[in-house]
Design a protein around this motif. Structure first.
Motif, PDB file in Angstrom:
ATOM      1  N   GLN A   1       0.820  -1.219   0.000  1.00 20.54           N
ATOM      2  CA  GLN A   1       0.000   0.000   0.000  1.00 20.54           C
ATOM      3  C   GLN A   1       0.852   1.267   0.000  1.00 20.54           C
ATOM      4  O   GLN A   1       0.916   2.013   0.986  1.00 20.54           O
ATOM      5  N   SER A   2       1.494   1.547  -1.135  1.00 17.04           N
ATOM      6  CA  SER A   2       2.307   2.762  -1.256  1.00 17.04           C
ATOM      7  C   SER A   2       1.910   3.540  -2.502  1.00 17.04           C
ATOM      8  O   SER A   2       1.433   2.964  -3.488  1.00 17.04           O
ATOM      9  N   ARG A   3       2.125   4.831  -2.468  1.00 15.29           N
ATOM     10  CA  ARG A   3       1.863   5.659  -3.643  1.00 15.29           C
ATOM     11  C   ARG A   3       2.808   5.278  -4.776  1.00 15.29           C
ATOM     12  O   ARG A   3       2.456   5.397  -5.952  1.00 15.29           O
ATOM     13  N   ASN A   4       3.998   4.823  -4.423  1.00 16.39           N
ATOM     14  CA  ASN A   4       4.940   4.371  -5.449  1.00 16.39           C
ATOM     15  C   ASN A   4       4.344   3.220  -6.253  1.00 16.39           C
ATOM     16  O   ASN A   4       4.419   3.205  -7.480  1.00 16.39           O
ATOM     17  N   ASN A   5       3.734   2.273  -5.561  1.00 19.52           N
ATOM     18  CA  ASN A   5       3.107   1.158  -6.264  1.00 19.52           C
ATOM     19  C   ASN A   5       1.871   1.604  -7.050  1.00 19.52           C
ATOM     20  O   ASN A   5       1.573   1.053  -8.107  1.00 19.52           O
ATOM     21  N   GLN A   6       1.156   2.593  -6.533  1.00 19.04           N
ATOM     22  CA  GLN A   6       0.020   3.138  -7.283  1.00 19.04           C
ATOM     23  C   GLN A   6       0.491   3.760  -8.596  1.00 19.04           C
ATOM     24  O   GLN A   6      -0.152   3.616  -9.637  1.00 19.04           O
ATOM     25  N   CYS A   7       1.603   4.465  -8.542  1.00 21.06           N
ATOM     26  CA  CYS A   7       2.154   5.099  -9.745  1.00 21.06           C
ATOM     27  C   CYS A   7       2.607   4.029 -10.742  1.00 21.06           C
ATOM     28  O   CYS A   7       2.357   4.141 -11.951  1.00 21.06           O
ATOM     29  N   ALA A   8       3.255   2.985 -10.229  1.00 17.90           N
ATOM     30  CA  ALA A   8       3.639   1.870 -11.094  1.00 17.90           C
ATOM     31  C   ALA A   8       2.407   1.230 -11.727  1.00 17.90           C
ATOM     32  O   ALA A   8       2.411   0.897 -12.919  1.00 17.90           O
ATOM     33  N   LEU A   9       1.354   1.077 -10.939  1.00 17.99           N
ATOM     34  CA  LEU A   9       0.134   0.454 -11.435  1.00 17.99           C
ATOM     35  C   LEU A   9      -0.510   1.300 -12.534  1.00 17.99           C
ATOM     36  O   LEU A   9      -1.042   0.762 -13.515  1.00 17.99           O
ATOM     37  N   ALA A  10      -0.451   2.631 -12.385  1.00 16.46           N
ATOM     38  CA  ALA A  10      -1.020   3.518 -13.409  1.00 16.46           C
ATOM     39  C   ALA A  10      -0.323   3.310 -14.749  1.00 16.46           C
ATOM     40  O   ALA A  10      -0.961   3.316 -15.810  1.00 16.46           O
ATOM     41  N   ALA A  11       0.998   3.145 -14.717  1.00 10.44           N
ATOM     42  CA  ALA A  11       1.734   2.855 -15.953  1.00 10.44           C
ATOM     43  C   ALA A  11       1.458   1.433 -16.437  1.00 10.44           C
ATOM     44  O   ALA A  11       1.308   1.184 -17.641  1.00 10.44           O
ATOM     45  N   LEU A  12       1.369   0.520 -15.496  1.00  4.56           N
ATOM     46  CA  LEU A  12       1.166  -0.890 -15.827  1.00  4.56           C
ATOM     47  C   LEU A  12      -0.163  -1.119 -16.538  1.00  4.56           C
ATOM     48  O   LEU A  12      -0.250  -1.930 -17.466  1.00  4.56           O
ATOM     49  N   GLU A  13      -1.208  -0.399 -16.110  1.00  6.07           N
ATOM     50  CA  GLU A  13      -2.522  -0.589 -16.721  1.00  6.07           C
ATOM     51  C   GLU A  13      -2.492  -0.252 -18.205  1.00  6.07           C
ATOM     52  O   GLU A  13      -3.271  -0.798 -18.994  1.00  6.07           O
ATOM     53  N   GLN A  14      -1.592   0.618 -18.614  1.00  6.63           N
ATOM     54  CA  GLN A  14      -1.507   1.010 -20.021  1.00  6.63           C
ATOM     55  C   GLN A  14      -0.937  -0.111 -20.900  1.00  6.63           C
ATOM     56  O   GLN A  14      -1.156  -0.115 -22.110  1.00  6.63           O
ATOM     57  N   ILE A  15      -0.193  -1.031 -20.286  1.00  5.43           N
ATOM     58  CA  ILE A  15       0.383  -2.132 -21.066  1.00  5.43           C
ATOM     59  C   ILE A  15      -0.203  -3.482 -20.665  1.00  5.43           C
ATOM     60  O   ILE A  15       0.295  -4.531 -21.098  1.00  5.43           O
ATOM     61  N   ARG A  16      -1.242  -3.467 -19.845  1.00  4.56           N
ATOM     62  CA  ARG A  16      -1.831  -4.723 -19.354  1.00  4.56           C
ATOM     63  C   ARG A  16      -2.185  -5.684 -20.488  1.00  4.56           C
ATOM     64  O   ARG A  16      -1.862  -6.877 -20.402  1.00  4.56           O
TER      65      ARG A  16
END
Length: 395
Positions: A67-82
């Motif tokens: 539960q970190s903002r760093n992981n949220q930011c990674a997830l935002a980028a990750l969703e674009q290449i899911r």
């Protein structure tokens, strides 16, 4: 299976320049700066920061370690290449997918808040888990999201971390240790970095001004860029990577550019590309006195004065562990689009420093429209930890 060629198939990106690739490209083409003044991360007057200014996705995992903002930011980028990632998992199997992520902050922002509470109350928040600040946490988080079991680890070499992750992906593929890699970098804003760089007197109170006589230092930024990398021929080709470690000083670069020269030449040699074939260089370009002096000397030494160059840090801020991946991502956006070609302008006050070696900075008033087929991206970190990535347009 051993992969002889390496391709950056898909890109997810989020930073101050935009919340996805199209926004980043459009804002850079327009010369639009989105750095925001803030005093939330330091004591003193507000500083321009490259903040991600959007709502980030919630973490889909219950374990508080993630539960970190760093992981949220990674997830935002990750969703674009899911979709591309899921296709790779279906093609190769989850055990053949590696995840290599560069970072320098991980979940330190949450640790800062936990320490503040501990100092005042002798307790830490119930939601806090020490593991979220581990440098390997973003890679492990992504593996948990997709259920992959291939090689998974973090790289933390300060400002070269994200680019190092991409070079590592190339090596894993060429060694046959996996068939696809999610690789890149993510770093988010925290007091440690803003106050730390301020203590080094390396931070500017204005938008950074790379290679100018009036340069004052960096603007701290945040963001993420994640690639799906494989031997499948699509996207942009990673032709070469060059690395060096001059170990000149803990924070200052070797002044004559020896380490930078070595890694740029190594990238050219790895790709078997001549210096005069490079169409564009994305400079590390921090706008600090010593970096710009060293980098201009090194670039002129190898490329002379006719290769197009720019620093994109006025658009993004210096995103530290994510910088190498984000700047490689900007090169990817240049090379992947066969229809709409652009070169990032170099935003500065155009006050030439006569002490700097002459290089060809892209004018913001007349952006060059040359066909860009080969692009080099430089990242130079503390301790002289250097890397250059050489990307090529698909034929």
């Amino acid at each position: 299976m051993i992969q002889e060629n390496c391709y950056l198939n898909a890109l997810g990106i989020i930073c101050a320049a935009g919340n996805n690739g199209q926004q980043v490209k459009s804002n850079i083409q327009a010369g639009k700066i989105n750095l925001l003044k803030s005093s939330d991360y330091h004591a003193g007057p507000a500083l321009p920061l490259g903040l991600v200014d959007c709502e980030l996705p919630p973490i889909p995992l219950a374990d508080k370690k993630w539960q970190s903002r760093n992981n949220q930011c990674a997830l935002a980028a990750l969703e674009q290449i899911r979709p591309a990632v899921e296709e790779a998992i279906n093609q190769f199997g989850s055990h053949r997918i590696a995840i290599i992520i560069g970072t320098s902050t991980s979940g330190i922002a949450e640790s800062e808040k936990a320490i503040e509470q501990w100092v005042s109350t002798d307790t830490v928040p119930d939601s806090y888990h020490y593991g979220l600040q581990e440098m390997g946490a973003p890679a492990q988080f992504i593996a948990e999201v997709f259920g992959t079991t291939g090689p998974t680890y973090g790289i933390s070499t300060a400002c070269s971390s994200g680019a190092k992750a991409i070079a590592t992906a190339q090596r894993l593929l060429s060694a046959g240790l996996c068939d696809a890699v999610i690789a890149g970098g993510v770093d988010t804003m925290c007091k440690l970095t803003v106050q730390g760089f301020s203590s080094l007197q390396a931070v500017s109170n204005e938008v950074c001004n790379p290679f100018s006589l009036n340069r004052k230092g960096i603007n701290i930024g945040e963001g993420a860029a994640l690639f799906l990398i494989s031997g499948n021929k699509s996207g942009v080709e990673l032709l070469g990577a060059g690395e060096s470690s001059d170990a000149h000083h803990i924070s200052a670069p070797e002044p004559n550019g020896a380490g930078a020269i070595k890694c740029m030449q190594a990238a050219l040699d790895d790709a078997q590309i001549a210096a005069n074939q490079i169409d564009y260089i994305n400079l590390h370009g921090t706008a600090t006195e010593l970096n710009d002096q060293m980098e201009s000397t090194a670039v002129q030494h190898i490329f002379g004065t006719n290769t197009l160059c720019s620093s994109t840090k006025p658009f993004t801020g210096h995103t530290l562990g994510a910088a190498g991946a984000i700047e490689a991502g900007i090169c990817w956006l240049m090379l992947a689009d066969k229809q709409q070609r652009f070169v990032p302008p170099h935003l500065w006050d155009e006050e030439v420093d006569p002490q700097l070696a002459s290089i060809k900075l892209v004018s913001k008033s007349s952006i060059e429209t040359n066909s860009i087929n080969y692009a080099l991206s430089n990242s130079f970190a503390f301790g002289g930890n250097n890397i250059s990535l050489l990307l090529g347009r698909m034929s």
